[in-house]
Motif scaffolding. Structure first.
Motif, PDB file in Angstrom:
ATOM      1  N   PRO A 159     -12.054   4.817  50.116  1.00 53.97           N
ATOM      2  CA  PRO A 159     -12.449   4.291  48.804  1.00 53.97           C
ATOM      3  C   PRO A 159     -13.915   4.520  48.461  1.00 53.97           C
ATOM      4  CG  PRO A 159     -12.153   2.509  50.388  1.00 53.97           C
ATOM      5  CD  PRO A 159     -11.607   3.749  51.026  1.00 53.97           C
ATOM      6  N   SER A 160     -14.734   4.969  49.427  1.00 53.19           N
ATOM      7  CA  SER A 160     -16.141   5.238  49.156  1.00 53.19           C
ATOM      8  C   SER A 160     -16.513   6.698  49.386  1.00 53.19           C
ATOM      9  CB  SER A 160     -17.030   4.339  50.033  1.00 53.19           C
ATOM     10  OG  SER A 160     -16.870   2.982  49.690  1.00 53.19           O
ATOM     11  N   ALA A 161     -15.536   7.575  49.560  1.00 53.37           N
ATOM     12  CA  ALA A 161     -15.809   8.984  49.844  1.00 53.37           C
ATOM     13  C   ALA A 161     -16.303   9.712  48.592  1.00 53.37           C
ATOM     14  CB  ALA A 161     -14.554   9.664  50.386  1.00 53.37           C
ATOM     15  N   CYS A 162     -16.985  10.836  48.799  1.00 50.27           N
ATOM     16  CA  CYS A 162     -17.614  11.569  47.701  1.00 50.27           C
ATOM     17  C   CYS A 162     -16.703  12.599  47.041  1.00 50.27           C
ATOM     18  CB  CYS A 162     -18.882  12.260  48.209  1.00 50.27           C
ATOM     19  SG  CYS A 162     -20.179  11.123  48.753  1.00 50.27           S
ATOM     20  N   TYR A 163     -15.846  13.274  47.795  1.00 54.29           N
ATOM     21  CA  TYR A 163     -15.017  14.318  47.196  1.00 54.29           C
ATOM     22  C   TYR A 163     -13.976  13.805  46.198  1.00 54.29           C
ATOM     23  CZ  TYR A 163     -16.711  18.245  50.021  1.00 54.29           C
ATOM     24  OH  TYR A 163     -17.478  19.232  50.573  1.00 54.29           O
ATOM     25  N   PRO A 164     -13.355  12.638  46.415  1.00 54.92           N
ATOM     26  CA  PRO A 164     -12.367  12.188  45.428  1.00 54.92           C
ATOM     27  C   PRO A 164     -12.885  12.124  43.994  1.00 54.92           C
ATOM     28  CG  PRO A 164     -12.052  10.987  47.463  1.00 54.92           C
ATOM     29  CD  PRO A 164     -13.304  11.797  47.642  1.00 54.92           C
ATOM     30  N   PRO A 165     -14.096  11.595  43.729  1.00 53.76           N
ATOM     31  CA  PRO A 165     -14.538  11.613  42.329  1.00 53.76           C
ATOM     32  C   PRO A 165     -14.812  13.016  41.796  1.00 53.76           C
ATOM     33  CG  PRO A 165     -16.298  10.791  43.748  1.00 53.76           C
ATOM     34  CD  PRO A 165     -15.041  10.834  44.568  1.00 53.76           C
ATOM     35  N   ALA A 166     -15.193  13.952  42.676  1.00 56.56           N
ATOM     36  CA  ALA A 166     -15.372  15.330  42.221  1.00 56.56           C
ATOM     37  C   ALA A 166     -14.041  15.924  41.788  1.00 56.56           C
ATOM     38  CB  ALA A 166     -15.983  16.179  43.326  1.00 56.56           C
ATOM     39  N   ALA A 225     -18.675  14.560  34.132  1.00 56.54           N
ATOM     40  CA  ALA A 225     -18.516  15.977  33.805  1.00 56.54           C
ATOM     41  C   ALA A 225     -18.093  16.164  32.356  1.00 56.54           C
ATOM     42  CB  ALA A 225     -17.477  16.619  34.722  1.00 56.54           C
ATOM     43  N   ARG A 226     -18.776  17.084  31.692  1.00 54.29           N
ATOM     44  CA  ARG A 226     -18.321  17.514  30.371  1.00 54.29           C
ATOM     45  C   ARG A 226     -17.544  18.800  30.581  1.00 54.29           C
ATOM     46  NH1 ARG A 226     -22.538  18.546  25.573  1.00 54.29           N
ATOM     47  NH2 ARG A 226     -22.482  20.705  26.326  1.00 54.29           N
ATOM     48  N   MET A 227     -16.234  18.689  30.514  1.00 54.37           N
ATOM     49  CA  MET A 227     -15.343  19.810  30.743  1.00 54.37           C
ATOM     50  C   MET A 227     -15.033  20.491  29.416  1.00 54.37           C
ATOM     51  SD  MET A 227     -15.088  19.407  33.989  1.00 54.37           S
ATOM     52  CE  MET A 227     -13.864  20.676  34.362  1.00 54.37           C
ATOM     53  N   PRO A 228     -14.525  21.719  29.444  1.00 52.86           N
ATOM     54  CA  PRO A 228     -14.169  22.394  28.190  1.00 52.86           C
ATOM     55  C   PRO A 228     -13.167  21.613  27.341  1.00 52.86           C
ATOM     56  CG  PRO A 228     -14.238  23.968  29.991  1.00 52.86           C
ATOM     57  CD  PRO A 228     -14.400  22.611  30.605  1.00 52.86           C
ATOM     58  N   ASP A 229     -12.329  20.802  27.987  1.00 48.05           N
ATOM     59  CA  ASP A 229     -11.305  20.058  27.242  1.00 48.05           C
ATOM     60  C   ASP A 229     -11.622  18.572  27.103  1.00 48.05           C
ATOM     61  OD1 ASP A 229     -11.018  19.438  29.891  1.00 48.05           O
ATOM     62  OD2 ASP A 229      -8.838  19.688  29.950  1.00 48.05           O
ATOM     63  N   GLY A 230     -12.860  18.153  27.419  1.00 43.73           N
ATOM     64  CA  GLY A 230     -13.226  16.757  27.248  1.00 43.73           C
ATOM     65  C   GLY A 230     -14.085  16.231  28.385  1.00 43.73           C
ATOM     66  N   VAL A 231     -14.485  14.988  28.260  1.00 48.07           N
ATOM     67  CA  VAL A 231     -15.357  14.342  29.244  1.00 48.07           C
ATOM     68  C   VAL A 231     -14.523  13.570  30.258  1.00 48.07           C
ATOM     69  CG1 VAL A 231     -17.129  12.565  29.568  1.00 48.07           C
ATOM     70  CG2 VAL A 231     -17.302  14.160  27.648  1.00 48.07           C
ATOM     71  N   ARG A 232     -14.941  13.668  31.515  1.00 51.43           N
ATOM     72  CA  ARG A 232     -14.290  12.905  32.577  1.00 51.43           C
ATOM     73  C   ARG A 232     -15.371  12.217  33.398  1.00 51.43           C
ATOM     74  NH1 ARG A 232      -8.788  15.113  33.525  1.00 51.43           N
ATOM     75  NH2 ARG A 232      -8.779  14.171  35.583  1.00 51.43           N
ATOM     76  N   VAL A 233     -15.129  10.957  33.729  1.00 47.64           N
ATOM     77  CA  VAL A 233     -16.047  10.164  34.544  1.00 47.64           C
ATOM     78  C   VAL A 233     -15.238   9.517  35.655  1.00 47.64           C
ATOM     79  CG1 VAL A 233     -17.645   8.209  34.603  1.00 47.64           C
ATOM     80  CG2 VAL A 233     -17.588   9.703  32.592  1.00 47.64           C
ATOM     81  N   ALA A 234     -15.532   9.863  36.900  1.00 43.57           N
ATOM     82  CA  ALA A 234     -14.787   9.332  38.039  1.00 43.57           C
ATOM     83  C   ALA A 234     -15.731   8.544  38.941  1.00 43.57           C
ATOM     84  CB  ALA A 234     -14.120  10.454  38.815  1.00 43.57           C
ATOM     85  N   VAL A 235     -15.244   7.396  39.418  1.00 44.03           N
ATOM     86  CA  VAL A 235     -16.074   6.439  40.154  1.00 44.03           C
ATOM     87  C   VAL A 235     -15.500   6.205  41.543  1.00 44.03           C
ATOM     88  CG1 VAL A 235     -17.053   4.110  40.142  1.00 44.03           C
ATOM     89  CG2 VAL A 235     -16.629   5.300  37.966  1.00 44.03           C
ATOM     90  N   THR A 236     -16.346   6.240  42.551  1.00 48.12           N
ATOM     91  CA  THR A 236     -15.957   5.921  43.922  1.00 48.12           C
ATOM     92  C   THR A 236     -16.793   4.755  44.441  1.00 48.12           C
ATOM     93  OG1 THR A 236     -15.557   6.875  46.122  1.00 48.12           O
ATOM     94  CG2 THR A 236     -17.599   7.496  45.048  1.00 48.12           C
ATOM     95  N   GLY A 237     -16.304   4.094  45.490  1.00 44.83           N
ATOM     96  CA  GLY A 237     -17.067   3.044  46.154  1.00 44.83           C
ATOM     97  C   GLY A 237     -16.972   1.677  45.532  1.00 44.83           C
ATOM     98  N   ALA A 238     -16.393   1.570  44.343  1.00 41.35           N
ATOM     99  CA  ALA A 238     -16.460   0.316  43.603  1.00 41.35           C
ATOM    100  C   ALA A 238     -15.161  -0.484  43.599  1.00 41.35           C
ATOM    101  CB  ALA A 238     -16.877   0.594  42.156  1.00 41.35           C
ATOM    102  N   SER A 239     -14.035   0.195  43.461  1.00 40.12           N
ATOM    103  CA  SER A 239     -12.774  -0.492  43.187  1.00 40.12           C
ATOM    104  C   SER A 239     -11.917  -0.690  44.438  1.00 40.12           C
ATOM    105  CB  SER A 239     -11.974   0.297  42.143  1.00 40.12           C
ATOM    106  OG  SER A 239     -10.687  -0.249  41.966  1.00 40.12           O
TER     107      SER A 239
END
Length: 263
Positions: A116-123, A189-203
């Motif tokens: 739940p606190s790893a770095c690759y999942p939000p990427a 991340a601002r992707m070509p098809d929209g914005v995505r925001v992913a959070v780790t470590g919190a939930s």
């Protein structure tokens, strides 16, 4: 520790065959599994190392412009070889653990474990990555299914991860200084098809997309667009390092920093 058989196949086909044996367990970099074995939290009779499978290592670009990373590729290699293709992803890999961890830990092992606190999942979630296994392709939105839970079936191996490249992106984490895990980490991340925001470590449910921030940033890509925004504290992790309320506050702070870093 205890007695077990160690197998080091050199091909994906041989690894799949070895994992078909009763009570066999895949071994990536061992950064989570080996401590679990020492504590007897896991006791497989056969360990199948994926480190010697050349077809599961390396970083490249495919015909669609995605950055493709073999599942057995170490964090150190991602930090070095992805820099020319996707700097935000390379910078994320360079923040994981310490040099010893980055030299041994693998991207496939990290995603399969889904700490739940790893770095690759939000990427992965923050870019809408495609996780390729020996059996199928799984979109990041379907892959993560809660704390330490994924869509992987028994014996399924992550062979490759394909990251669409963002127009603008950054990963920022507020690190716990001893472990270097994220108290809160955000990949914006601002992707070509929209914005995505992913959070780790919190939930308590593990990595998640913060849709309210995505909507605000879709209207205006700037830190100011997030002024006053923070998710609720319900369901946030509370421990000796931070309360649920503090983690919720940090999500807002770190997201603003990530957007600022992305430019």
């Amino acid at each position: 520790m205890y007695d077990f058989e160690f197998v080091r196949p050199t091909s994906l086909e041989a690894a799949i065959a070895a994992l078909a044996e009763e009570d066999a367990q895949a071994l990536g970099g061992g950064q989570t599994l080996i401590p679990s074995l020492k504590a007897r939290l896991a006791m497989p009779s056969v360990l199948v190392s994926l480190a010697g499978i050349a077809e599961m290592t390396g970083v490249c670009r495919d015909d669609e412009g995605r950055v493709c990373i073999g599942g057995a590729t170490t964090h150190a290699v991602v930090a070095r070889e992805a820099a020319a293709h996707f700097p935000a992803l390379a910078a994320l890999a360079g923040q994981i653990g310490d040099p010893a961890v980055r030299t041994r830990g693998t991207i496939g092992g990290s995603l399969a474990n889904n700490d739940p606190s790893a770095c690759y999942p939000p990427a992965a979630l923050g870019t809408g990555a495609e996780i390729i296994t020996n059996r199928r392709s799984i979109g990041a939105d379907d892959f993560f299914q809660g704390m330490f839970a994924t869509a992987l079936d028994e014996g399924e191996i992550i062979t490759e991860v394909r990251f669409p490249v963002a127009e603008k992106a950054a990963y920022v984490k507020f690190a716990q200084p001893a472990s270097r895990f994220a108290l809160v980490g955000v990949f914006a991340a601002r992707m070509p098809d929209g914005v995505r925001v992913a959070v780790t470590g919190a939930s308590e449910d593990g990595v998640f997309r913060w849709t309210e921030a995505e909507e605000a940033l879709s209207r205006e890509w700037s830190p100011e667009a997030l002024t006053g925004l923070a998710p609720g504290s319900d369901g946030m992790i509370g421990d000796l390092h931070a309360s649920p309320e503090y983690r919720a506050h940090l999500v807002g702070v770190v997201t603003r920093r990530a957007v600022e870093a992305a430019g």
